[in-house]
Design a protein around this motif. Structure first.
Motif: not given
Ligand code: SF4
Length: 287
Positions: A190-216
């Motif tokens: 994918c030409g990217a890295s995992l850690a920022p993605v996970l950190e950003n999901i937690l940041m959205m959760r802490d802000a009360g955003v409704h989150i759903e996750i997709t895994n292809l």
């Protein structure tokens, strides 16, 4: 031309700070996403006001199964992506420069007006990577909130924290695509890295955003029981068991013509594993 946000000047151009790639862009050059260009020592967001796709989609197509279910959303996209997934389903708009795709010309006000006129309750920033056209998304999202509309982000989540933090007050829901719980996979495919993605999901959760996750699930690459268990384990460790999880079926596309589509049995097995590990809602997509 709209000047971009989140960049600093360098000796020979600029450095973009919108995503963890931190592209160093020389005068006249562009970043990896092809949509941000340095001119006269400034960085410009080339696709601002030039959406290449506009559609009226069921919200479940994002996919969001537990946010405004049964409604439709105005889906909007500009060209550009900061990932380079070899199987990209939308490479004709994600892996091209703005001038390589047909585009509409619309202001943020016109986008919001279009949504209101159609009686749709939300706008989805989708199909490509919305962070690569952050300025346009941000301006639409803030106006949309003023008019009582909801904002939906469909993203790979590979962004810097500050642009996400600034967007959060206007963000109501997000579907974030976790490619695999494996940094080597992110780098190789994918030409990217995992850690920022996970950190950003937690940041959205802490802000009360409704989150759903997709895994292809790509056969042989990230569809093992161990990989699925690792994803569910991370969700459980972080209190995300109630976040809806979508396992999505892979089809050969773009630079990946092999393997064939994900077997149905693999998707069913992933669902069983996730449920057994405490994930409350598990959906299967592209079947
Ligand atoms: S947003 Fe684009 S230009 Fe900026 S760092 Fe990421 S890939 Fe590079």
């Amino acid at each position: 031309m709209t000047e971009a946000r989140y960049y600093t000047a360098t000796d020979d151009g600029v450095r973009c700070g919108l995503c963890p790639h931190h592209c160093r862009i020389r005068e006249g050059g562009r970043g990896r996403c092809r949509s941000r260009e340095c001119r006269d020592g400034r960085l410009y967001a080339l696709s601002y006001g030039r959406p290449c796709a506009i559609a009226d989609d069921p919200v479940e197509k994002k996919p969001l199964n537990e946010f405004l279910p049964g409604t439709r959303c105005l889906s909007l996209s500009c060209t550009g992506c900061n990932l380079a997934c070899r199987w990209c389903q939308n490479s004709d708009i994600s892996q091209v420069a703005p001038e390589e795709a047909d585009a509409y010309s619309l202001t943020p006000e016109e986008v919001v007006e279009l949504c209101l006129r159609r009686g749709l309750p939300s706008i989805a920033y989708t199909y490509t990577e919305p962070f690569t056209w952050w300025e346009f998304m941000y301006d639409i999202a803030s106006l949309a909130h003023d008019k009582g509309l909801k904002n939906i982000l469909v993203s790979a989540g590979f962004a810097e924290r500050e642009p996400l933090r600034e967007l959060l007050p206007f963000l109501d829901a997000a579907n974030i695509d976790i490619k695999a719980m494996d940094d080597a996979f992110y780098r190789k495919y994918c030409g990217a890295s995992l850690a920022p993605v996970l950190e950003n999901i937690l940041m959205m959760r802490d802000a009360g955003v409704h989150i759903e996750i997709t895994n292809l699930l790509v056969p042989g690459l990230n569809d093992s029981e161990e990989q699925v268990a690792r994803l569910c384990g991370w969700m459980a460790e972080n209190g995300l068991q109630d976040v809806p999880l979508h396992f999505s079926r892979y089809f050969p596309r773009y630079q990946m013509q092999h393997p064939g589509p994900t077997p149905k049995a693999t998707l069913l097995a992933a669902r069983e594993t996730a449920l057994s590990l405490g994930i409350r809602s598990v959906y299967l997509g592209n079947l």
